[in-house]
Design a protein around this motif. Sequence first.
Motif, short mmCIF file in Angstrom:
data_model
loop_
_atom_site.label_atom_id
_atom_site.label_comp_id
_atom_site.label_asym_id
_atom_site.label_seq_id
_atom_site.Cartn_x
_atom_site.Cartn_y
_atom_site.Cartn_z
N ALA A 20 0.82 -1.20 0.00
CA ALA A 20 0.00 0.00 0.00
C ALA A 20 0.86 1.26 0.00
N LEU A 21 2.03 1.17 0.69
CA LEU A 21 2.88 2.34 0.82
C LEU A 21 3.84 2.51 -0.37
N ALA A 22 4.03 1.46 -1.16
CA ALA A 22 4.97 1.53 -2.27
C ALA A 22 4.57 2.63 -3.24
N VAL A 23 5.54 3.45 -3.62
CA VAL A 23 5.30 4.55 -4.54
C VAL A 23 6.11 4.31 -5.81
N MET A 24 5.51 4.61 -6.94
CA MET A 24 6.19 4.44 -8.22
C MET A 24 7.20 5.58 -8.38
N ARG A 25 8.46 5.28 -8.11
CA ARG A 25 9.50 6.31 -8.21
C ARG A 25 9.80 6.66 -9.66
N LYS A 26 9.86 5.65 -10.50
CA LYS A 26 10.02 5.85 -11.95
C LYS A 26 8.96 5.00 -12.63
N ALA A 27 7.99 5.66 -13.23
CA ALA A 27 6.89 4.95 -13.87
C ALA A 27 7.41 4.11 -15.03
N PRO A 28 6.67 3.09 -15.43
CA PRO A 28 7.14 2.21 -16.50
C PRO A 28 7.55 2.96 -17.77
N LEU A 42 10.54 -1.24 -17.96
CA LEU A 42 11.25 -1.08 -16.69
C LEU A 42 10.54 -0.06 -15.82
N TRP A 43 10.63 -0.20 -14.50
CA TRP A 43 10.10 0.78 -13.57
C TRP A 43 10.80 0.61 -12.23
N GLN A 44 10.57 1.56 -11.32
CA GLN A 44 11.25 1.55 -10.03
C GLN A 44 10.28 2.03 -8.95
N LEU A 45 10.30 1.34 -7.81
CA LEU A 45 9.47 1.72 -6.66
C LEU A 45 10.34 2.38 -5.59
N THR A 46 9.68 2.89 -4.56
CA THR A 46 10.41 3.50 -3.45
C THR A 46 10.68 2.51 -2.33
N THR A 47 10.08 1.32 -2.38
CA THR A 47 10.29 0.32 -1.35
C THR A 47 10.07 -1.06 -1.95
N THR A 48 10.38 -2.10 -1.20
CA THR A 48 10.22 -3.47 -1.69
C THR A 48 8.74 -3.82 -1.76
N ALA A 49 8.31 -4.29 -2.91
CA ALA A 49 6.92 -4.68 -3.09
C ALA A 49 6.80 -5.53 -4.35
N LEU A 50 5.76 -6.35 -4.37
CA LEU A 50 5.45 -7.10 -5.57
C LEU A 50 4.67 -6.21 -6.53
N CYS A 51 4.79 -6.49 -7.81
CA CYS A 51 4.03 -5.76 -8.82
C CYS A 51 3.33 -6.75 -9.74
N GLY A 87 5.61 -5.28 -35.66
CA GLY A 87 4.74 -4.25 -36.22
C GLY A 87 3.40 -4.10 -35.54
N ASN A 88 3.01 -5.05 -34.69
CA ASN A 88 1.72 -4.96 -34.02
C ASN A 88 1.78 -4.00 -32.83
N GLU A 89 0.63 -3.40 -32.50
CA GLU A 89 0.50 -2.53 -31.34
C GLU A 89 0.17 -3.36 -30.10
N TYR A 90 0.74 -2.95 -28.96
CA TYR A 90 0.48 -3.64 -27.70
C TYR A 90 0.25 -2.62 -26.59
N ASP A 91 -0.61 -2.99 -25.64
CA ASP A 91 -0.85 -2.19 -24.45
C ASP A 91 -0.32 -2.96 -23.24
N TYR A 92 0.13 -2.22 -22.23
CA TYR A 92 0.59 -2.86 -21.00
C TYR A 92 0.14 -2.04 -19.80
N ARG A 93 0.18 -2.69 -18.63
CA ARG A 93 -0.23 -2.05 -17.39
C ARG A 93 0.62 -2.58 -16.24
N GLY A 94 1.10 -1.67 -15.42
CA GLY A 94 1.84 -2.04 -14.22
C GLY A 94 1.07 -1.60 -13.00
N THR A 95 0.91 -2.50 -12.02
CA THR A 95 0.14 -2.20 -10.82
C THR A 95 0.98 -2.50 -9.59
N SER A 96 1.03 -1.53 -8.68
CA SER A 96 1.68 -1.73 -7.39
C SER A 96 0.80 -1.11 -6.32
#
Length: 470
Positions: A20-28, A42-51, A87-96
């Motif tokens: 709950a406290l993990a903050v996205m320091r560098k968004a994907p 790639l992305w970076q959090l402010t604390t240890t957490a699963l994503c 050549g195909n388009e793709y969408d992605y989502r990261g959740t923490s």
Amino acid sequence: MKLTRTLFIGMLLLIVVEQALAVMRKAPYVIYGGTNTEMEILWQLTTTALCTFDWGRDTTYSLGTEQTVEYGSDHQHRYTIIGLVPGNEYDYRGTSGTQVFSGSFRAALADSITRLKFLAYGDTRSNPATHDAVANGMFSTDGSDSDYHSLVISVGDLVADGNTESYWDSEFFSSAYPHIRSLLANLPYQSCMGNHEGTGILFAKYFPYPYVAHHYWSFDFGPAHFAVLDQYTSYGAGSAELAWLAHDLATASKPWKFIVLHEPGWSAGGDHENNVTVQTSIQPLCEQYGVSIVFGGHNHYYARAVVNGVQHITTGGGGAPLYDPNPGYPHIVVTSRSNHFCKVEIASSRLYFAAITSAGTVIDTFSVVRAVSASPGQPAPRPAGFELWPVYPNPFNASAVIRFSLPAAEHARLTVYDVNGRLVEVLTDAMLSAGDHRVTLDGSTFSSGLYFARLEAGETIQTEKMLLLK
């Protein structure tokens, strides 16, 4: 057992709280490693957490869901999506925890594709608000023309002090600058290292490309080959990097070749002088192996120089404090003291280039034409009987004779371009019979300099150099 159960429940609660406290320091953000069925997020959090990481062909993210754990010692996460269709388009989502960040990308083009559009710029350091405005222009280009949803080339100096973590947080990955974030989240960001990246330790931490050594490497994208150089290790005569570059360019099978570096060989002064090593060691390889454009920065403005048919672009207007270019420097064609970016479009045997300010004003345009090679170091195959003969005399003074042969009756176009890639005359554009043809070029209205005769017939193209001396 009761104590053990209590400890276990406590550990679970601790994990939930950390999530709950993990903050996205560098968004994907997206980088491309050179395999056109893969892309890395790639992305970076402010604390240890699963994503949780999800991806798909649209925002239902139906192709996959993975839980990621951090790597390294600074709460970084990464996921490489494999099995993509080029050549195909793709969408992605990261959740923490309660935070959700999303983006999209286009998988790198298939090797057989002959068309590509991409963006280039650099020297984004020190003024992130200005960088954000440039990024807005670039992202608007992507939004108005989906073919630009491909990749971004950067010539380095991403932040003012690349050895200090806080600069990466505040200048490059900050949530305060939404257009930079959108650019990073939706277009693979392919950068060389600049002098402001310092030792390069943090640069490589956040941009872990598959380096050959130090911070140099290369990759293909559709019809283009990019060699990314590291100028902050030995790269001149006798160096391992120069030997690698020679081999890399000699064996590259793509018809369009580009070099990405930070310090240009030919620029317009203002703060940094021309790089002599680029002039003496890199330029000969460009001429030998058909490099079309060398992208550089270091000087904070736009400038274009043309040296023996090779375009040298200084695109240092990404946000750093602007310098005053000197248009009188050798080989300079155009200069502009402006924040800007570059658009490049490849359409088979022709390249179109435009430099555009963050406000949308066009600074410079040019085109390049070249024969599309079938194999490394070899000219494009021509049908038996097709030939554009050497211009005679060459050099010429007032007029020159251009001879060519066609194997069959077909539509042929014979044109003349100057060294800047500008069309100066159409000599023939008509249906012609099989056999030999002869055209006289009247150069009386031309300025002295290097020109190119270009013959197109069907899918076949051939060019010849000619020098006008008055």
